[in-house]
Motif scaffolding. Structure first.
Motif, PDB file in Angstrom:
ATOM      1  N   LEU A  46       0.802  -1.207   0.000  1.00  0.00           N
ATOM      2  CA  LEU A  46       0.000   0.000   0.000  1.00  0.00           C
ATOM      3  C   LEU A  46       0.843   1.269   0.000  1.00  0.00           C
ATOM      4  O   LEU A  46       0.333   2.343  -0.321  1.00  0.00           O
ATOM      5  N   ASP A  47       2.109   1.174   0.373  1.00  0.00           N
ATOM      6  CA  ASP A  47       2.958   2.359   0.284  1.00  0.00           C
ATOM      7  C   ASP A  47       3.167   2.762  -1.176  1.00  0.00           C
ATOM      8  O   ASP A  47       3.136   3.951  -1.509  1.00  0.00           O
ATOM      9  N   ILE A  48       3.348   1.772  -2.053  1.00  0.00           N
ATOM     10  CA  ILE A  48       3.482   2.079  -3.482  1.00  0.00           C
ATOM     11  C   ILE A  48       2.147   2.562  -4.051  1.00  0.00           C
ATOM     12  O   ILE A  48       2.102   3.435  -4.927  1.00  0.00           O
ATOM     13  N   VAL A  49       1.053   1.994  -3.554  1.00  0.00           N
ATOM     14  CA  VAL A  49      -0.272   2.443  -4.005  1.00  0.00           C
ATOM     15  C   VAL A  49      -0.472   3.914  -3.678  1.00  0.00           C
ATOM     16  O   VAL A  49      -0.897   4.714  -4.535  1.00  0.00           O
ATOM     17  N   TRP A  50      -0.165   4.291  -2.443  1.00  0.00           N
ATOM     18  CA  TRP A  50      -0.314   5.688  -2.059  1.00  0.00           C
ATOM     19  C   TRP A  50       0.676   6.578  -2.791  1.00  0.00           C
ATOM     20  O   TRP A  50       0.373   7.742  -3.088  1.00  0.00           O
ATOM     21  N   ALA A  51       1.855   6.062  -3.080  1.00  0.00           N
ATOM     22  CA  ALA A  51       2.823   6.840  -3.868  1.00  0.00           C
ATOM     23  C   ALA A  51       2.283   7.121  -5.268  1.00  0.00           C
ATOM     24  O   ALA A  51       2.431   8.228  -5.790  1.00  0.00           O
ATOM     25  N   ALA A  52       1.627   6.121  -5.881  1.00  0.00           N
ATOM     26  CA  ALA A  52       1.012   6.330  -7.190  1.00  0.00           C
ATOM     27  C   ALA A  52      -0.138   7.331  -7.105  1.00  0.00           C
ATOM     28  O   ALA A  52      -0.328   8.161  -8.011  1.00  0.00           O
ATOM     29  N   ILE A  53      -0.906   7.263  -6.026  1.00  0.00           N
ATOM     30  CA  ILE A  53      -2.001   8.221  -5.845  1.00  0.00           C
ATOM     31  C   ILE A  53      -1.459   9.638  -5.695  1.00  0.00           C
ATOM     32  O   ILE A  53      -1.991  10.593  -6.284  1.00  0.00           O
ATOM     33  N   VAL A  54      -0.397   9.800  -4.909  1.00  0.00           N
ATOM     34  CA  VAL A  54       0.206  11.115  -4.729  1.00  0.00           C
ATOM     35  C   VAL A  54       0.726  11.651  -6.058  1.00  0.00           C
ATOM     36  O   VAL A  54       0.520  12.827  -6.411  1.00  0.00           O
ATOM     37  N   LEU A  55       1.387  10.803  -6.825  1.00  0.00           N
ATOM     38  CA  LEU A  55       1.938  11.233  -8.105  1.00  0.00           C
ATOM     39  C   LEU A  55       0.834  11.626  -9.084  1.00  0.00           C
ATOM     40  O   LEU A  55       0.940  12.643  -9.785  1.00  0.00           O
ATOM     41  N   SER A  56      -0.236  10.845  -9.129  1.00  0.00           N
ATOM     42  CA  SER A  56      -1.348  11.192 -10.016  1.00  0.00           C
ATOM     43  C   SER A  56      -2.021  12.491  -9.576  1.00  0.00           C
ATOM     44  O   SER A  56      -2.450  13.291 -10.417  1.00  0.00           O
ATOM     45  N   SER A  57      -2.101  12.726  -8.260  1.00  0.00           N
ATOM     46  CA  SER A  57      -2.683  13.971  -7.770  1.00  0.00           C
ATOM     47  C   SER A  57      -1.829  15.174  -8.162  1.00  0.00           C
ATOM     48  O   SER A  57      -2.365  16.225  -8.567  1.00  0.00           O
ATOM     49  N   VAL A  58      -0.518  15.027  -8.054  1.00  0.00           N
ATOM     50  CA  VAL A  58       0.377  16.130  -8.428  1.00  0.00           C
ATOM     51  C   VAL A  58       0.240  16.447  -9.919  1.00  0.00           C
ATOM     52  O   VAL A  58       0.164  17.618 -10.318  1.00  0.00           O
ATOM     53  N   VAL A  59       0.189  15.408 -10.740  1.00  0.00           N
ATOM     54  CA  VAL A  59       0.043  15.626 -12.186  1.00  0.00           C
ATOM     55  C   VAL A  59      -1.305  16.273 -12.496  1.00  0.00           C
ATOM     56  O   VAL A  59      -1.397  17.200 -13.314  1.00  0.00           O
ATOM     57  N   GLY A  60      -2.362  15.805 -11.851  1.00  0.00           N
ATOM     58  CA  GLY A  60      -3.677  16.386 -12.083  1.00  0.00           C
ATOM     59  C   GLY A  60      -3.759  17.840 -11.670  1.00  0.00           C
ATOM     60  O   GLY A  60      -4.332  18.677 -12.387  1.00  0.00           O
ATOM     61  N   ILE A  61      -3.162  18.176 -10.521  1.00  0.00           N
ATOM     62  CA  ILE A  61      -3.162  19.568 -10.072  1.00  0.00           C
ATOM     63  C   ILE A  61      -2.341  20.440 -11.009  1.00  0.00           C
ATOM     64  O   ILE A  61      -2.722  21.582 -11.323  1.00  0.00           O
ATOM     65  N   ALA A  62      -1.206  19.912 -11.484  1.00  0.00           N
ATOM     66  CA  ALA A  62      -0.381  20.688 -12.417  1.00  0.00           C
ATOM     67  C   ALA A  62      -1.116  20.934 -13.732  1.00  0.00           C
ATOM     68  O   ALA A  62      -1.055  22.031 -14.297  1.00  0.00           O
ATOM     69  N   PHE A  63      -1.830  19.935 -14.226  1.00  0.00           N
ATOM     70  CA  PHE A  63      -2.583  20.103 -15.464  1.00  0.00           C
ATOM     71  C   PHE A  63      -3.714  21.108 -15.282  1.00  0.00           C
ATOM     72  O   PHE A  63      -3.963  21.965 -16.147  1.00  0.00           O
ATOM     73  N   PHE A  64      -4.405  21.034 -14.167  1.00  0.00           N
ATOM     74  CA  PHE A  64      -5.458  22.009 -13.854  1.00  0.00           C
ATOM     75  C   PHE A  64      -4.875  23.415 -13.754  1.00  0.00           C
ATOM     76  O   PHE A  64      -5.473  24.390 -14.235  1.00  0.00           O
ATOM     77  N   GLY A  65      -3.714  23.531 -13.106  1.00  0.00           N
ATOM     78  CA  GLY A  65      -3.071  24.840 -13.004  1.00  0.00           C
ATOM     79  C   GLY A  65      -2.663  25.401 -14.345  1.00  0.00           C
ATOM     80  O   GLY A  65      -2.750  26.616 -14.575  1.00  0.00           O
ATOM     81  N   LEU A  66      -2.218  24.534 -15.267  1.00  0.00           N
ATOM     82  CA  LEU A  66      -1.849  24.997 -16.600  1.00  0.00           C
ATOM     83  C   LEU A  66      -3.057  25.575 -17.337  1.00  0.00           C
ATOM     84  O   LEU A  66      -2.973  26.644 -17.961  1.00  0.00           O
ATOM     85  N   ILE A  67      -4.178  24.898 -17.255  1.00  0.00           N
ATOM     86  CA  ILE A  67      -5.388  25.408 -17.898  1.00  0.00           C
ATOM     87  C   ILE A  67      -5.848  26.696 -17.222  1.00  0.00           C
ATOM     88  O   ILE A  67      -6.335  27.624 -17.889  1.00  0.00           O
ATOM     89  N   ASN A  68      -5.674  26.779 -15.926  1.00  0.00           N
ATOM     90  CA  ASN A  68      -6.031  28.010 -15.209  1.00  0.00           C
ATOM     91  C   ASN A  68      -5.168  29.179 -15.664  1.00  0.00           C
ATOM     92  O   ASN A  68      -5.655  30.311 -15.809  1.00  0.00           O
ATOM     93  N   LEU A  69      -3.878  28.928 -15.900  1.00  0.00           N
ATOM     94  CA  LEU A  69      -2.999  29.980 -16.415  1.00  0.00           C
ATOM     95  C   LEU A  69      -3.414  30.415 -17.817  1.00  0.00           C
ATOM     96  O   LEU A  69      -3.402  31.614 -18.142  1.00  0.00           O
ATOM     97  N   LEU A  70      -3.776  29.460 -18.655  1.00  0.00           N
ATOM     98  CA  LEU A  70      -4.256  29.808 -19.996  1.00  0.00           C
ATOM     99  C   LEU A  70      -5.550  30.626 -19.921  1.00  0.00           C
ATOM    100  O   LEU A  70      -5.751  31.556 -20.717  1.00  0.00           O
ATOM    101  N   GLU A  71      -6.406  30.277 -18.973  1.00  0.00           N
ATOM    102  CA  GLU A  71      -7.645  31.042 -18.810  1.00  0.00           C
ATOM    103  C   GLU A  71      -7.348  32.479 -18.416  1.00  0.00           C
ATOM    104  O   GLU A  71      -7.960  33.424 -18.943  1.00  0.00           O
ATOM    105  N   ARG A  72      -6.420  32.685 -17.497  1.00  0.00           N
ATOM    106  CA  ARG A  72      -6.062  34.050 -17.116  1.00  0.00           C
ATOM    107  C   ARG A  72      -5.453  34.811 -18.290  1.00  0.00           C
ATOM    108  O   ARG A  72      -5.680  36.016 -18.439  1.00  0.00           O
ATOM    109  N   ARG A  73      -4.725  34.086 -19.112  1.00  0.00           N
ATOM    110  CA  ARG A  73      -4.075  34.760 -20.247  1.00  0.00           C
ATOM    111  C   ARG A  73      -5.075  35.206 -21.299  1.00  0.00           C
ATOM    112  O   ARG A  73      -4.988  36.331 -21.826  1.00  0.00           O
TER     113      ARG A  73
END
Length: 321
Positions: free
Chosen positions: A286-313
């Protein structure tokens, strides 16, 4: 001069006072926990519980201190402090009650697993997000925008197609993914198609609402100026539709990675975060499972932030250079 008062500038708080206070306090709490652990019975949760309470109190002071002002740091530091407090509190509570790592791993074990399995996890993330999620997101966005243009252009499509688009968008991913995976195959195109279908309908609904939200006075003004339909579309309808489209894209950005991971649960060729989560749960890693969840969350937040930056632009300025 009489009748006038002199404004005495107030001393500004040091911008690093909050982080330094939190760092010193956390170090002191760990020393306190170590001292209490030596004086209490082995395995006693008392030092950890006292550390959690003191950490929360100290963290509240640090969050309040960092939130002063209107700077970017005042908007970012409270969220970072809250995340740090949550991680440290979870670490202390799990250690205090000796929760088995096979049930809930501590954050330190998750970070260790994330570092040790970084090569495999990064490959799975690149496969899931870069190949399946991002490609499906782009295909669903382009298809949704084209379909929205047709719906706005032809009235019968709006009346006959748009209600079913809203109905189809409410179908759960867990019900849609196995049908598409079994029909298309276990390779990456089936997951890309799942993501594209998931993103398609929010984009269609948002783009149609945006294109139809143009101010009637602006449309009449363009007609008075004898503007062509293309000019009216470019100058009036597109700017009014951009906020709706970007809202739909932000919704689609969160659905893209989720739908790709869920689709991998129903069949894959041995790659991806969904496959990694499923196989490691069976192995009780489960440590690797949670590591995968953390990594997917970071990628999802970064992708959301990129679209948010484009929206502001493009939405805030209203024009593309």
């Amino acid at each position: 001069m009489m009748g006038q008062t002199l404004a005495v500038p107030l001393p500004r708080r040091a911008p690093l006072a909050g982080p330094l206070l939190l760092a010193v306090g956390v170090a002191g709490l760990f020393l306190l926990c170590l001292l209490l652990a030596r004086q209490t019975a082995p395995g006693s949760p008392l030092p950890w519980l006292l550390g959690v309470l003191a950490l929360l109190a100290l963290g509240g002071v640090g969050v309040r201190w960092s939130a002063q002002g209107e700077t970017r740091a005042a908007r970012v530091l409270p969220a970072l402090f809250t995340l740090l407090l949550a991680v440290l509190a979870a670490e202390a509570l799990l250690r205090a009650y000796a929760v088995p790592a096979g049930l809930i791993p501590t954050p330190s074990l998750v970070l260790t697993a994330l570092w040790n399995a970084r090569t495999v996890l990064l490959q799975d993330t690149l496969y899931t997000f870069g190949l399946e999620g991002l490609l499906g997101f782009l295909l669903g966005t382009v298809a949704g925008l084209l379909l929205a243009l047709l719906v706005v252009r032809f009235r019968f499509l709006e009346l006959g197609l748009l209600p079913y688009a809203a109905l189809f968008s409410s179908i759960p991913i867990v019900a849609l993914a196995p049908v598409i995976v079994k029909a298309v195959g276990l390779e990456w195109p089936s997951k890309t198609l799942v993501v594209a279908v998931t993103v398609l309908f929010p984009v269609v609904i948002g783009a149609v609402r945006g294109l139809q939200s143009a101010d009637r006075l602006h449309l009449d003004l363009m007609h008075t100026y004898a503007a062509s339909p293309a000019q009216t579309f470019r100058e009036v309808r597109v700017p009014s539709a951009l906020p709706f489209v970007f809202n739909a894209l932000k919704v689609g950005s969160t659905l893209a990675l989720i739908s790709a991971i869920v689709a991998e649960f129903f069949g894959t060729d041995g790659h991806g975060l969904g496959f990694r989560i499923q196989i490691e749960v069976g192995r009780f890693n489960l440590d690797i499972v949670w590591a995968a969840i953390v990594l997917s969350s970071v990628v999802g937040i970064a992708f959301f932030g990129l679209i948010n930056l484009l929206e502001r632009r493009f939405v805030v300025t209203g024009r593309e250079p």
